[in-house]
Design a protein around this motif. Structure first.
Motif, mmCIF file in Angstrom:
data_model
loop_
_atom_site.group_PDB
_atom_site.id
_atom_site.type_symbol
_atom_site.label_atom_id
_atom_site.label_comp_id
_atom_site.label_asym_id
_atom_site.label_seq_id
_atom_site.Cartn_x
_atom_site.Cartn_y
_atom_site.Cartn_z
ATOM 1 N N MET A 140 1.500 -0.959 -0.323
ATOM 2 C CA MET A 140 0.038 -0.541 0.103
ATOM 3 C C MET A 140 0.681 1.344 0.041
ATOM 4 O O MET A 140 1.519 1.237 0.577
ATOM 5 N N ASN A 141 0.576 2.410 -1.228
ATOM 6 C CA ASN A 141 1.771 3.544 -1.155
ATOM 7 C C ASN A 141 1.098 4.277 -0.069
ATOM 8 O O ASN A 141 0.589 3.960 0.911
ATOM 9 N N ARG A 142 1.827 5.128 0.646
ATOM 10 C CA ARG A 142 2.351 5.985 1.736
ATOM 11 C C ARG A 142 0.999 6.846 1.557
ATOM 12 O O ARG A 142 0.573 7.406 2.316
ATOM 13 N N THR A 143 0.189 7.573 0.528
ATOM 14 C CA THR A 143 -0.662 8.883 0.155
ATOM 15 C C THR A 143 -2.074 7.374 0.747
ATOM 16 O O THR A 143 -2.769 8.748 1.091
ATOM 17 N N ARG A 144 -2.626 6.782 0.261
ATOM 18 C CA ARG A 144 -3.248 5.634 0.334
ATOM 19 C C ARG A 144 -3.699 5.464 1.723
ATOM 20 O O ARG A 144 -4.721 5.774 2.153
ATOM 21 N N LEU A 145 -2.221 4.602 2.836
ATOM 22 C CA LEU A 145 -2.315 4.902 3.946
ATOM 23 C C LEU A 145 -3.161 5.952 4.998
ATOM 24 O O LEU A 145 -3.670 6.730 5.575
ATOM 25 N N LEU A 146 -2.516 7.458 4.784
ATOM 26 C CA LEU A 146 -2.333 8.183 5.592
ATOM 27 C C LEU A 146 -3.858 8.897 5.190
ATOM 28 O O LEU A 146 -4.389 9.730 6.089
ATOM 29 N N THR A 147 -4.208 9.179 3.594
ATOM 30 C CA THR A 147 -6.110 9.401 3.570
ATOM 31 C C THR A 147 -6.727 8.721 4.398
ATOM 32 O O THR A 147 -7.040 8.701 5.106
ATOM 33 N N THR A 148 -6.267 7.144 4.672
ATOM 34 C CA THR A 148 -7.569 6.230 4.982
ATOM 35 C C THR A 148 -7.649 6.329 6.068
ATOM 36 O O THR A 148 -8.138 6.541 7.130
ATOM 37 N N MET A 149 -6.120 6.546 7.398
ATOM 38 C CA MET A 149 -5.832 7.507 8.600
ATOM 39 C C MET A 149 -6.916 8.376 8.782
ATOM 40 O O MET A 149 -7.136 8.566 9.684
ATOM 41 N N ALA A 150 -6.669 9.088 7.876
ATOM 42 C CA ALA A 150 -7.194 10.851 8.162
ATOM 43 C C ALA A 150 -8.997 10.389 8.165
ATOM 44 O O ALA A 150 -9.399 10.877 9.022
ATOM 45 N N VAL A 151 -9.065 9.792 7.538
ATOM 46 C CA VAL A 151 -10.803 9.350 7.111
ATOM 47 C C VAL A 151 -11.599 8.829 8.711
ATOM 48 O O VAL A 151 -11.917 9.364 8.924
ATOM 49 N N PHE A 152 -10.568 7.888 8.941
ATOM 50 C CA PHE A 152 -10.685 7.012 10.574
ATOM 51 C C PHE A 152 -10.558 8.096 11.365
ATOM 52 O O PHE A 152 -11.553 8.022 12.266
ATOM 53 N N VAL A 153 -9.664 9.813 11.507
ATOM 54 C CA VAL A 153 -9.588 10.193 12.744
ATOM 55 C C VAL A 153 -10.642 10.723 12.059
ATOM 56 O O VAL A 153 -11.505 11.690 13.240
ATOM 57 N N ALA A 154 -11.231 11.453 11.082
ATOM 58 C CA ALA A 154 -12.900 12.157 10.855
ATOM 59 C C ALA A 154 -13.968 11.434 11.689
ATOM 60 O O ALA A 154 -14.359 11.935 11.963
ATOM 61 N N ILE A 155 -13.610 10.279 10.940
ATOM 62 C CA ILE A 155 -15.535 9.295 11.565
ATOM 63 C C ILE A 155 -15.186 9.480 13.077
ATOM 64 O O ILE A 155 -16.307 10.197 13.605
ATOM 65 N N GLY A 156 -13.662 9.993 13.669
ATOM 66 C CA GLY A 156 -13.406 9.588 14.963
ATOM 67 C C GLY A 156 -14.334 10.514 15.798
ATOM 68 O O GLY A 156 -14.676 10.455 17.114
ATOM 69 N N THR A 157 -13.545 11.264 15.147
ATOM 70 C CA THR A 157 -14.137 12.247 16.133
ATOM 71 C C THR A 157 -15.313 13.507 15.772
ATOM 72 O O THR A 157 -15.277 14.054 16.550
ATOM 73 N N ILE A 158 -15.514 13.241 15.005
ATOM 74 C CA ILE A 158 -17.357 13.988 14.063
ATOM 75 C C ILE A 158 -18.533 12.714 15.445
ATOM 76 O O ILE A 158 -19.407 13.104 15.550
ATOM 77 N N GLY A 159 -18.058 11.782 14.998
ATOM 78 C CA GLY A 159 -18.134 10.643 15.739
ATOM 79 C C GLY A 159 -18.670 10.790 17.435
ATOM 80 O O GLY A 159 -20.101 10.741 17.874
ATOM 81 N N ALA A 160 -17.547 11.656 18.240
ATOM 82 C CA ALA A 160 -17.788 12.090 19.111
ATOM 83 C C ALA A 160 -18.594 13.131 19.838
ATOM 84 O O ALA A 160 -19.278 13.218 20.567
ATOM 85 N N HIS A 161 -18.861 13.562 18.915
ATOM 86 C CA HIS A 161 -19.933 14.704 18.803
ATOM 87 C C HIS A 161 -21.653 14.006 18.253
ATOM 88 O O HIS A 161 -21.963 14.915 19.908
ATOM 89 N N LEU A 162 -21.513 13.307 18.001
ATOM 90 C CA LEU A 162 -23.069 12.496 18.022
ATOM 91 C C LEU A 162 -23.492 11.323 18.847
ATOM 92 O O LEU A 162 -23.527 11.544 19.109
ATOM 93 N N LEU A 163 -21.925 10.839 19.271
ATOM 94 C CA LEU A 163 -22.728 9.828 19.758
ATOM 95 C C LEU A 163 -21.439 9.870 21.588
ATOM 96 O O LEU A 163 -20.005 9.275 21.078
ATOM 97 N N TRP A 164 -21.895 9.734 22.379
ATOM 98 C CA TRP A 164 -21.293 9.439 24.170
ATOM 99 C C TRP A 164 -22.174 9.812 25.053
ATOM 100 O O TRP A 164 -23.219 10.106 25.267
#
Length: 165
Positions: free
Chosen positions: A1-25
């Motif tokens: 897997m190339n570095r760009t795809r890895l970092l992009t996928t990681m950023a998407v997971f960070v966004a989901i986790g951060t936004i999800g913290a506002h929605l469900l806690w």
């Protein structure tokens, strides 16, 4: 897997986790439970592996704290769960084992690590029972949610198999 795809996928997971913290806690004493964090831990552990999953958990915890919606307990709970989820999946290649790793890593080990963490860094004198029930509920709910999402992602071929490390 190339570095760009890895970092992009990681950023998407960070966004989901951060936004999800506002929605469900929900509150669990001095801690706050975020089931979306645990779902992200399981998904990242399966798709990316243990080290990227730990980095994602750290960044989500950091962002939640910087945004004022988290506590310092995000670090021992989320990171240990992500690590154990990643390694259990890596060794077994069974997605439910990632969920078990999240449950044990966050629900048990992370909650126990949070006791001295809360005492030293947060000035809270608490025992293990202050964290275990809430961490177990949050991590089990999130782990199940993560497995459900993974079962759908796998069938739709949204995430190519090359992402596995």
């Amino acid at each position: 897997m190339n570095r760009t795809r890895l970092l992009t996928t990681m950023a998407v997971f960070v966004a989901i986790g951060t936004i999800g913290a506002h929605l469900l806690w929900f509150p669990t004493g001095i801690a706050k439970a975020y089931p979306v964090q645990h779902a992200v831990n399981v998904m990242a552990a399966v798709i990316l592996g243990p080290i990227p999953a730990v980095i994602i958990a750290f960044v989500i915890g950091l962002l939640r704290n910087l945004l004022g919606i988290g506590t310092l307990l995000a670090f021992p709970g989320g990171m240990v769960g992500a690590l154990l989820a990643g390694y259990l999946y890596r060794f077994t290649k069974k997605k439910p084992m990632a969920a078990v790793g999240e449950l044990i890593g966050t629900g048990i080990i992370g909650s126990l690590l949070s006791v001295p963490y809360a005492n030293v860094l947060m000035g809270q004198s608490v025992g293990a029972l202050a964290f275990v029930p809430g961490f177990l509920i949050s991590s089990s709910t999130g782990a199940i949610l993560g497995l459900l999402v993974l079962s759908r992602v796998n069938h739709s071929q949204v995430v190519p198999n090359q992402l596995h490390t």
